[in-house]
Design an enzyme around this catalytic site. Sequence first.
Site, short mmCIF file in Angstrom:
data_model
loop_
_atom_site.label_atom_id
_atom_site.label_comp_id
_atom_site.label_asym_id
_atom_site.label_seq_id
_atom_site.Cartn_x
_atom_site.Cartn_y
_atom_site.Cartn_z
N THR A 144 0.68 -0.72 -0.12
CA THR A 144 0.80 -0.11 -0.18
C THR A 144 1.04 1.28 0.57
OG1 THR A 144 -0.14 -0.32 2.30
CG2 THR A 144 -2.02 -0.89 1.29
N ASP A 145 1.86 0.81 -0.30
CA ASP A 145 2.43 1.91 0.69
C ASP A 145 3.15 2.87 -0.50
OD1 ASP A 145 4.39 0.48 0.08
OD2 ASP A 145 6.50 0.77 1.41
N GLY B 65 13.29 -10.20 4.20
CA GLY B 65 11.74 -9.78 4.39
C GLY B 65 11.84 -8.65 5.98
N LEU B 66 12.71 -8.70 6.61
CA LEU B 66 12.22 -7.80 8.29
C LEU B 66 13.00 -6.35 7.53
CD1 LEU B 66 12.55 -11.54 10.27
CD2 LEU B 66 10.58 -10.20 9.58
N SER B 67 12.98 -5.95 5.96
CA SER B 67 14.00 -4.71 6.43
C SER B 67 15.84 -4.80 6.36
CB SER B 67 13.52 -3.79 6.99
OG SER B 67 12.24 -3.77 5.92
N SER B 68 16.34 -5.55 6.59
CA SER B 68 17.45 -5.92 7.11
C SER B 68 18.99 -4.63 6.32
CB SER B 68 18.73 -6.92 6.65
OG SER B 68 18.38 -7.21 5.62
N SER B 69 17.83 -4.17 5.21
CA SER B 69 18.63 -2.82 3.97
C SER B 69 18.43 -2.00 4.84
CB SER B 69 18.21 -2.78 2.82
OG SER B 69 16.71 -3.74 2.72
N GLU C 174 17.61 4.01 -1.08
CA GLU C 174 17.41 3.04 -1.23
C GLU C 174 16.99 2.87 -3.40
OE1 GLU C 174 15.30 -1.16 0.60
OE2 GLU C 174 16.24 0.55 2.12
N ASP D 83 9.09 0.94 5.80
CA ASP D 83 10.30 -0.10 6.17
C ASP D 83 11.71 1.06 6.64
OD1 ASP D 83 9.53 -1.37 4.25
OD2 ASP D 83 11.19 -2.25 3.02
C1 GLA Z 1 8.59 -4.29 0.34
C2 GLA Z 1 9.66 -2.23 0.53
C3 GLA Z 1 8.09 -2.00 1.33
C4 GLA Z 1 6.65 -2.54 1.36
C5 GLA Z 1 6.38 -3.58 1.52
C6 GLA Z 1 5.28 -4.22 0.95
O1 GLA Z 1 9.45 -4.33 2.32
O2 GLA Z 1 10.39 -2.26 0.83
O3 GLA Z 1 7.96 -1.05 0.34
O4 GLA Z 1 5.72 -1.17 -0.28
O5 GLA Z 1 7.27 -4.77 0.60
O6 GLA Z 1 4.10 -3.68 1.86
#
Ligand code: GLA
Length: 428
Positions: free
Chosen positions: A51-52, A145-149, A191, A203
Amino acid sequence: MSESAETAMLPAWDAVEGAERARELFATTFGGEAEGVWSAPGRVNIVGEHTDYNGGLALPIALPHRTYVAVARRSDRRLRLVSSAADGVAEVDLDAVGPVGTAGEVTGWPSYVAGVAWALEQEGLASGLPGLDVAVVSCVPTGSGLSSSAALSCSVAVAWDELAGLGLAGPADDPSDAGRADLVTACVRAENEIAGAPTGGMDQAAALRAREGDALLLDCRDGSVEHVPLDLAEAALELLVVDTRAEHSHAGGEYGQRRATCEAAAKVLGVPDLRTVAEAHVHSQDTLDHVLPRLADDEQRKRVRHVVTEIDRVEYVVARLRDSSRAPLHGATLENIAWALDASHNSLRDDYEVSCRELDLAVDAARGSWAHAARMTGGGFGGSAIALVDTRHLDEVTAAVAKAFADADLRAPAFLRAVAAAPAGRTA
Ligand code: GLA
Protein backbone atom coordinates in the site's frame (compact mmCIF):
# COMPACT_ATOMS: atom_id res chain seq x y z
CA MET A 1 18.85 -31.53 14.78
CA SER A 2 16.36 -31.98 17.62
CA GLU A 3 12.96 -30.41 17.27
CA SER A 4 13.64 -27.93 20.07
CA ALA A 5 16.86 -26.79 18.37
CA GLU A 6 15.02 -26.44 15.08
CA THR A 7 12.34 -24.30 16.61
CA ALA A 8 14.62 -22.12 18.76
CA MET A 9 13.86 -18.40 18.58
CA LEU A 10 16.40 -16.21 16.84
CA PRO A 11 17.50 -13.90 19.66
CA ALA A 12 17.78 -10.13 19.44
CA TRP A 13 21.09 -8.81 20.80
CA ASP A 14 20.78 -6.24 23.54
CA ALA A 15 22.41 -2.84 23.09
CA VAL A 16 25.55 -3.86 24.98
CA GLU A 17 26.15 -6.93 22.86
CA GLY A 18 25.40 -5.11 19.59
CA ALA A 19 27.71 -2.23 20.47
CA GLU A 20 30.53 -4.53 21.60
CA ARG A 21 30.38 -6.59 18.44
CA ALA A 22 30.41 -3.47 16.25
CA ARG A 23 33.29 -1.84 18.16
CA GLU A 24 35.32 -5.02 18.02
CA LEU A 25 34.89 -5.38 14.26
CA PHE A 26 35.81 -1.71 13.89
CA ALA A 27 38.99 -2.07 15.98
CA THR A 28 40.20 -5.26 14.29
CA THR A 29 39.54 -3.84 10.81
CA PHE A 30 40.57 -0.21 11.04
CA GLY A 31 42.62 -0.10 14.26
CA GLY A 32 41.76 2.63 16.77
CA GLU A 33 38.39 3.39 18.31
CA ALA A 34 35.04 4.23 16.80
CA GLU A 35 33.50 7.56 17.83
CA GLY A 36 30.24 5.85 18.67
CA VAL A 37 27.75 3.12 17.81
CA TRP A 38 24.38 3.79 16.22
CA SER A 39 21.68 1.25 15.42
CA ALA A 40 18.39 0.81 13.60
CA PRO A 41 15.74 -1.94 13.77
CA GLY A 42 14.34 -4.33 11.21
CA ARG A 43 10.53 -4.29 10.98
CA VAL A 44 7.49 -6.45 10.54
CA ASN A 45 4.31 -5.11 9.08
CA ILE A 46 1.14 -6.08 10.91
CA VAL A 47 -1.14 -5.17 8.01
CA GLY A 48 -1.09 -2.83 4.99
CA GLU A 49 1.04 -4.60 2.41
CA HIS A 50 1.94 -3.09 -0.97
CA THR A 51 0.00 0.00 0.00
CA ASP A 52 2.91 2.38 0.68
CA TYR A 53 3.74 3.17 -2.95
CA ASN A 54 0.01 3.68 -3.56
CA GLY A 55 -0.24 6.56 -1.10
CA GLY A 56 -1.97 4.15 1.30
CA LEU A 57 -1.78 3.12 4.95
CA ALA A 58 0.53 0.61 6.63
CA LEU A 59 0.94 -0.57 10.21
CA PRO A 60 4.50 -1.78 10.89
CA ILE A 61 6.37 -2.20 14.16
CA ALA A 62 10.12 -1.92 14.74
CA LEU A 63 11.71 -5.24 15.70
CA PRO A 64 14.05 -5.71 18.66
CA HIS A 65 16.48 -7.15 16.07
CA ARG A 66 18.82 -4.35 14.98
CA THR A 67 21.77 -3.44 12.80
CA TYR A 68 24.64 -1.79 14.69
CA VAL A 69 27.27 0.44 13.09
CA ALA A 70 30.48 1.54 14.80
CA VAL A 71 31.58 4.71 13.06
CA ALA A 72 34.42 7.23 12.99
CA ARG A 73 34.73 10.34 10.84
CA ARG A 74 37.54 10.65 8.31
CA SER A 75 39.25 13.82 7.20
CA ASP A 76 38.49 13.07 3.52
CA ARG A 77 35.36 12.11 1.57
CA ARG A 78 36.03 8.39 1.43
CA LEU A 79 34.07 5.53 2.95
CA ARG A 80 35.75 2.40 4.23
CA LEU A 81 33.12 -0.21 5.02
CA VAL A 82 33.33 -3.60 6.65
CA SER A 83 30.49 -5.96 7.49
CA SER A 84 30.59 -9.18 9.47
CA ALA A 85 28.34 -10.59 6.74
CA ALA A 86 30.67 -9.85 3.79
CA ASP A 87 34.31 -10.38 2.89
CA GLY A 88 36.88 -7.61 2.79
CA VAL A 89 36.75 -3.84 3.13
CA ALA A 90 34.79 -1.87 0.53
CA GLU A 91 35.93 1.64 -0.37
CA VAL A 92 33.77 4.34 -1.94
CA ASP A 93 34.60 7.93 -2.90
CA LEU A 94 31.59 10.06 -1.90
CA ASP A 95 32.36 12.58 -4.64
CA ALA A 96 32.02 9.87 -7.29
CA VAL A 97 28.68 8.34 -6.19
CA GLY A 98 25.85 8.50 -8.73
CA PRO A 99 22.53 6.79 -9.53
CA VAL A 100 22.21 3.25 -10.82
CA GLY A 101 23.11 3.10 -14.50
CA THR A 102 25.54 6.03 -14.37
CA ALA A 103 29.32 6.02 -14.09
CA GLY A 104 28.98 6.60 -10.34
CA GLU A 105 26.96 3.43 -9.71
CA VAL A 106 27.89 1.66 -6.47
CA THR A 107 27.25 -2.07 -6.44
CA GLY A 108 26.24 -4.39 -3.60
CA TRP A 109 25.60 -3.57 0.04
CA PRO A 110 27.89 -0.48 0.15
CA SER A 111 25.29 1.28 -2.03
CA TYR A 112 22.95 1.40 1.01
CA VAL A 113 25.58 3.37 2.92
CA ALA A 114 26.96 5.58 0.14
CA GLY A 115 23.42 6.28 -1.03
CA VAL A 116 22.52 7.90 2.28
CA ALA A 117 25.22 10.58 1.94
CA TRP A 118 24.31 11.14 -1.69
CA ALA A 119 20.61 11.52 -0.85
CA LEU A 120 21.17 13.78 2.18
CA GLU A 121 23.17 16.11 -0.05
CA GLN A 122 20.70 15.89 -2.97
CA GLU A 123 17.83 16.73 -0.61
CA GLY A 124 19.73 19.77 0.63
CA LEU A 125 19.75 18.35 4.15
CA ALA A 126 23.57 18.29 4.26
CA SER A 127 26.53 19.43 2.25
CA GLY A 128 30.10 18.22 2.19
CA LEU A 129 29.46 15.32 4.56
CA PRO A 130 32.62 13.78 6.00
CA GLY A 131 33.82 10.37 4.86
CA LEU A 132 33.44 7.58 7.41
CA ASP A 133 34.97 4.31 8.54
CA VAL A 134 32.03 2.01 9.30
CA ALA A 135 31.85 -1.48 10.82
CA VAL A 136 28.46 -3.20 10.43
CA VAL A 137 27.07 -6.08 12.48
CA SER A 138 23.46 -7.18 12.57
CA CYS A 139 21.04 -9.64 14.10
CA VAL A 140 18.34 -8.77 11.54
CA PRO A 141 18.22 -11.81 9.28
CA THR A 142 19.09 -10.73 5.72
CA GLY A 143 16.93 -11.52 2.72
CA SER A 144 14.03 -12.41 5.05
CA GLY A 145 11.64 -9.58 4.27
CA LEU A 146 12.41 -7.98 7.64
CA SER A 147 14.08 -4.88 6.16
CA SER A 148 17.71 -5.56 6.90
CA SER A 149 18.57 -3.08 4.14
CA ALA A 150 16.56 -0.25 5.71
CA ALA A 151 18.13 -1.11 9.08
CA LEU A 152 21.53 -0.56 7.48
CA SER A 153 20.74 2.71 5.70
CA CYS A 154 18.85 4.14 8.69
CA SER A 155 21.60 3.26 11.20
CA VAL A 156 24.12 5.06 9.00
CA ALA A 157 21.72 8.00 8.54
CA VAL A 158 21.46 8.64 12.28
CA ALA A 159 25.26 8.30 12.61
CA TRP A 160 25.88 10.92 9.91
CA ASP A 161 23.15 13.09 11.36
CA GLU A 162 24.96 13.30 14.68
CA LEU A 163 28.55 13.31 13.45
CA ALA A 164 27.89 16.06 10.93
CA GLY A 165 25.64 18.00 13.33
CA LEU A 166 22.58 17.92 11.04
CA GLY A 167 20.16 17.87 13.98
CA LEU A 168 17.48 15.85 12.18
CA ALA A 169 17.06 12.75 14.38
CA GLY A 170 15.61 14.27 17.53
CA PRO A 171 14.69 12.09 20.51
CA ALA A 172 12.58 9.11 19.49
CA ASP A 173 9.59 10.36 21.53
CA ASP A 174 9.67 13.92 20.16
CA PRO A 175 6.05 14.55 19.07
CA SER A 176 7.29 16.53 16.08
CA ASP A 177 9.55 14.11 14.28
CA ALA A 178 9.82 16.18 11.11
CA GLY A 179 13.62 15.73 11.06
CA ARG A 180 13.21 12.00 11.24
CA ALA A 181 10.70 12.18 8.37
CA ASP A 182 13.39 14.01 6.35
CA LEU A 183 15.82 11.21 7.09
CA VAL A 184 13.19 8.73 5.85
CA THR A 185 12.96 10.64 2.56
CA ALA A 186 16.74 10.53 2.17
CA CYS A 187 16.94 6.80 2.97
CA VAL A 188 14.17 6.00 0.50
CA ARG A 189 16.00 7.94 -2.23
CA ALA A 190 19.22 6.12 -1.34
CA GLU A 191 17.51 2.79 -1.75
CA ASN A 192 15.56 3.72 -4.92
CA GLU A 193 18.18 5.67 -6.81
CA ILE A 194 21.57 4.40 -5.60
CA ALA A 195 20.82 0.80 -4.57
CA GLY A 196 18.23 0.43 -7.36
CA ALA A 197 15.50 -1.14 -5.19
CA PRO A 198 12.11 0.49 -5.93
CA THR A 199 10.80 0.20 -2.35
CA GLY A 200 7.92 2.34 -1.13
CA GLY A 201 9.04 3.90 2.17
CA MET A 202 7.34 1.82 4.86
CA ASP A 203 10.57 0.12 5.96
CA GLN A 204 12.55 3.32 6.44
CA ALA A 205 9.62 4.98 8.24
CA ALA A 206 9.35 2.02 10.62
CA ALA A 207 13.09 2.08 11.33
CA LEU A 208 13.22 5.81 12.00
CA ARG A 209 9.77 6.77 13.30
CA ALA A 210 8.28 3.76 15.16
CA ARG A 211 8.11 3.82 18.97
CA GLU A 212 8.65 1.18 21.58
CA GLY A 213 5.32 -0.36 22.64
CA ASP A 214 3.41 1.09 19.68
CA ALA A 215 2.52 0.12 16.14
CA LEU A 216 3.16 2.88 13.61
CA LEU A 217 0.13 3.91 11.57
CA LEU A 218 1.78 5.38 8.55
CA ASP A 219 -0.07 7.52 6.03
CA CYS A 220 2.09 7.21 2.95
CA ARG A 221 0.33 10.00 1.10
CA ASP A 222 1.27 12.86 3.41
CA GLY A 223 3.88 11.12 5.58
CA SER A 224 1.90 11.65 8.78
CA VAL A 225 2.06 9.04 11.53
CA GLU A 226 0.04 7.95 14.54
CA HIS A 227 1.43 5.77 17.31
CA VAL A 228 -1.10 3.05 18.15
CA PRO A 229 -0.51 1.21 21.45
CA LEU A 230 0.14 -2.49 20.92
CA ASP A 231 0.39 -4.36 24.19
CA LEU A 232 0.25 -7.99 23.15
CA ALA A 233 1.85 -9.23 26.38
CA GLU A 234 -1.02 -7.79 28.40
CA ALA A 235 -3.37 -9.97 26.38
CA ALA A 236 -0.99 -12.99 26.69
CA LEU A 237 -0.43 -12.88 22.93
CA GLU A 238 2.70 -13.19 20.81
CA LEU A 239 3.47 -12.02 17.32
CA LEU A 240 5.50 -14.89 15.94
CA VAL A 241 7.65 -14.28 12.86
CA VAL A 242 8.41 -17.23 10.62
CA ASP A 243 11.41 -16.63 8.38
CA THR A 244 10.78 -19.16 5.62
CA ARG A 245 14.35 -18.74 4.35
CA ALA A 246 13.00 -18.71 0.82
CA GLU A 247 15.09 -16.21 -1.14
CA HIS A 248 13.45 -12.94 -2.03
CA SER A 249 14.78 -9.83 -3.70
CA HIS A 250 13.09 -6.50 -4.28
CA ALA A 251 15.50 -5.31 -6.89
CA GLY A 252 14.05 -8.26 -8.83
CA GLY A 253 11.44 -7.37 -11.40
CA GLU A 254 8.24 -8.64 -9.76
CA TYR A 255 8.02 -5.88 -7.13
CA GLY A 256 8.62 -3.19 -9.74
CA GLN A 257 6.00 -4.76 -11.98
CA ARG A 258 3.37 -4.62 -9.23
CA ARG A 259 4.20 -0.98 -8.71
CA ALA A 260 3.96 -0.23 -12.42
CA THR A 261 0.59 -2.01 -12.72
CA CYS A 262 -0.83 0.07 -9.85
CA GLU A 263 0.43 3.28 -11.43
CA ALA A 264 -1.06 2.29 -14.79
CA ALA A 265 -4.40 1.47 -13.13
CA ALA A 266 -4.47 4.82 -11.33
CA LYS A 267 -3.89 6.52 -14.68
CA VAL A 268 -6.77 4.66 -16.33
CA LEU A 269 -9.02 5.71 -13.43
CA GLY A 270 -7.78 9.29 -13.62
CA VAL A 271 -6.69 9.41 -9.96
CA PRO A 272 -3.30 10.41 -8.52
CA ASP A 273 -2.95 7.13 -6.62
CA LEU A 274 -4.99 4.10 -5.56
CA ARG A 275 -5.51 5.59 -2.09
CA THR A 276 -7.97 7.91 -3.77
CA VAL A 277 -10.01 4.89 -4.89
CA ALA A 278 -9.84 3.44 -1.38
CA GLU A 279 -11.19 6.69 0.06
CA ALA A 280 -14.07 6.75 -2.38
CA HIS A 281 -14.72 3.12 -1.53
CA VAL A 282 -15.00 3.83 2.15
CA HIS A 283 -16.50 7.27 2.30
CA SER A 284 -18.78 7.72 -0.67
CA GLN A 285 -19.84 4.13 -1.35
CA ASP A 286 -18.16 4.36 -4.73
CA THR A 287 -17.77 0.63 -4.67
CA LEU A 288 -15.22 -1.61 -6.28
CA ASP A 289 -18.07 -2.98 -8.40
CA HIS A 290 -18.21 0.41 -10.03
CA VAL A 291 -14.46 0.99 -10.33
CA LEU A 292 -13.12 -2.39 -11.38
CA PRO A 293 -14.99 -2.71 -14.70
CA ARG A 294 -13.31 0.51 -15.86
CA LEU A 295 -9.85 -1.08 -15.70
CA ALA A 296 -7.91 -2.42 -18.64
CA ASP A 297 -7.65 -6.10 -17.73
CA ASP A 298 -8.06 -8.74 -15.08
CA GLU A 299 -4.53 -8.22 -13.79
CA GLN A 300 -5.21 -4.55 -13.03
CA ARG A 301 -8.56 -5.45 -11.47
CA LYS A 302 -6.98 -7.95 -9.08
CA ARG A 303 -4.14 -5.64 -8.09
CA VAL A 304 -6.48 -2.72 -7.45
CA ARG A 305 -8.88 -4.89 -5.46
CA HIS A 306 -6.00 -5.93 -3.21
CA VAL A 307 -4.73 -2.40 -2.61
CA VAL A 308 -8.18 -0.93 -1.94
CA THR A 309 -9.31 -3.69 0.41
CA GLU A 310 -5.92 -3.75 2.14
CA ILE A 311 -6.14 -0.04 2.97
CA ASP A 312 -9.59 -0.75 4.43
CA ARG A 313 -8.11 -3.55 6.52
CA VAL A 314 -5.51 -1.22 8.02
CA GLU A 315 -8.25 1.19 9.11
CA TYR A 316 -10.30 -1.70 10.45
CA VAL A 317 -7.43 -3.17 12.49
CA VAL A 318 -6.38 0.23 13.84
CA ALA A 319 -9.96 0.95 14.98
CA ARG A 320 -9.96 -2.33 16.90
CA LEU A 321 -6.54 -1.69 18.42
CA ARG A 322 -7.73 1.71 19.59
CA ASP A 323 -10.67 -0.07 21.32
CA SER A 324 -8.24 -2.50 22.89
CA SER A 325 -6.31 0.34 24.53
CA ARG A 326 -9.30 0.50 26.89
CA ALA A 327 -9.75 -3.27 27.32
CA PRO A 328 -7.30 -6.11 26.65
CA LEU A 329 -7.21 -7.61 23.21
CA HIS A 330 -9.52 -10.60 23.41
CA GLY A 331 -12.97 -11.88 22.42
CA ALA A 332 -14.62 -10.27 19.43
CA THR A 333 -11.90 -7.61 19.09
CA LEU A 334 -9.23 -10.24 18.74
CA GLU A 335 -11.38 -12.28 16.38
CA ASN A 336 -11.97 -9.25 14.18
CA ILE A 337 -8.28 -8.42 13.98
CA ALA A 338 -7.49 -12.05 13.22
CA TRP A 339 -10.09 -12.05 10.45
CA ALA A 340 -8.48 -9.00 8.84
CA LEU A 341 -4.96 -10.46 9.01
CA ASP A 342 -6.12 -13.72 7.43
CA ALA A 343 -7.98 -11.77 4.74
CA SER A 344 -4.82 -9.77 4.05
CA HIS A 345 -2.86 -12.92 3.32
CA ASN A 346 -5.57 -14.36 1.12
CA SER A 347 -5.69 -11.15 -0.87
CA LEU A 348 -1.89 -11.04 -1.25
CA ARG A 349 -1.93 -14.66 -2.36
CA ASP A 350 -4.89 -14.58 -4.74
CA ASP A 351 -5.21 -10.99 -5.98
CA TYR A 352 -1.72 -9.52 -5.64
CA GLU A 353 0.00 -12.85 -6.34
CA VAL A 354 3.10 -12.15 -4.27
CA SER A 355 2.99 -15.15 -1.95
CA CYS A 356 4.87 -18.38 -2.62
CA ARG A 357 4.77 -22.03 -1.61
CA GLU A 358 6.83 -21.55 1.57
CA LEU A 359 4.81 -18.54 2.76
CA ASP A 360 1.50 -20.32 2.13
CA LEU A 361 2.80 -23.39 3.92
CA ALA A 362 3.88 -21.38 6.98
CA VAL A 363 0.52 -19.56 7.05
CA ASP A 364 -1.55 -22.72 6.60
CA ALA A 365 0.42 -24.67 9.21
CA ALA A 366 0.14 -21.84 11.76
CA ARG A 367 -3.60 -21.45 11.11
CA GLY A 368 -4.06 -25.23 11.23
CA SER A 369 -2.37 -25.26 14.62
CA TRP A 370 -3.29 -22.73 17.33
CA ALA A 371 -2.66 -19.39 15.62
CA HIS A 372 -5.53 -16.88 15.70
CA ALA A 373 -4.34 -15.61 12.31
CA ALA A 374 -1.37 -15.75 9.99
CA ARG A 375 -0.22 -13.83 6.94
CA MET A 376 2.86 -13.13 4.87
CA THR A 377 4.57 -9.86 5.76
CA GLY A 378 6.73 -7.54 3.64
CA GLY A 379 7.13 -7.63 -0.12
CA GLY A 380 6.61 -11.38 -0.57
CA PHE A 381 8.06 -13.88 -3.09
CA GLY A 382 9.76 -15.49 -0.09
CA GLY A 383 10.77 -13.87 3.18
CA SER A 384 8.66 -14.01 6.33
CA ALA A 385 5.16 -14.66 7.63
CA ILE A 386 3.64 -13.58 10.95
CA ALA A 387 1.22 -15.42 13.21
CA LEU A 388 -0.83 -14.08 16.09
CA VAL A 389 -0.63 -16.70 18.82
CA ASP A 390 -1.59 -17.12 22.48
CA THR A 391 1.64 -17.22 24.47
CA ARG A 392 0.67 -20.58 25.92
CA HIS A 393 0.46 -22.07 22.41
CA LEU A 394 3.66 -20.57 21.02
CA ASP A 395 5.65 -23.81 21.14
CA GLU A 396 2.90 -25.81 19.50
CA VAL A 397 2.61 -23.35 16.62
CA THR A 398 6.38 -23.19 15.99
CA ALA A 399 6.53 -27.00 16.13
CA ALA A 400 3.62 -27.31 13.68
CA VAL A 401 5.26 -24.93 11.20
CA ALA A 402 8.66 -26.64 11.56
CA LYS A 403 7.02 -30.01 10.98
CA ALA A 404 5.19 -28.81 7.88
CA PHE A 405 8.51 -27.63 6.42
CA ALA A 406 10.27 -30.89 7.30
CA ASP A 407 7.43 -32.94 5.80
CA ALA A 408 7.68 -30.90 2.60
CA ASP A 409 11.48 -31.43 2.49
CA LEU A 410 12.10 -27.72 2.87
CA ARG A 411 14.93 -26.08 4.77
CA ALA A 412 13.96 -25.52 8.42
CA PRO A 413 12.44 -22.06 8.94
CA ALA A 414 13.72 -19.66 11.62
CA PHE A 415 11.47 -18.05 14.24
CA LEU A 416 11.56 -14.63 15.89
CA ARG A 417 9.37 -13.07 18.57
CA ALA A 418 8.28 -9.63 17.49
CA VAL A 419 7.59 -6.94 20.09
CA ALA A 420 7.21 -3.28 19.21
CA ALA A 421 10.73 -1.94 19.78
CA ALA A 422 12.60 1.36 19.59
CA PRO A 423 13.58 3.28 16.43
CA ALA A 424 17.02 4.18 15.11
CA GLY A 425 19.33 6.16 17.35
CA ARG A 426 22.64 6.31 19.15
CA THR A 427 23.38 3.12 21.06
CA ALA A 428 26.76 3.79 22.68
C1 GLA B 1 8.83 -4.18 0.78
C2 GLA B 1 9.09 -2.72 0.46
C3 GLA B 1 8.09 -1.82 1.18
C4 GLA B 1 6.66 -2.29 0.96
C5 GLA B 1 6.53 -3.79 1.20
C6 GLA B 1 5.18 -4.32 0.87
O1 GLA B 1 9.10 -4.44 2.12
O2 GLA B 1 10.39 -2.38 0.83
O3 GLA B 1 8.27 -0.50 0.75
O4 GLA B 1 6.20 -1.95 -0.31
O5 GLA B 1 7.50 -4.51 0.47
O6 GLA B 1 4.22 -3.80 1.73
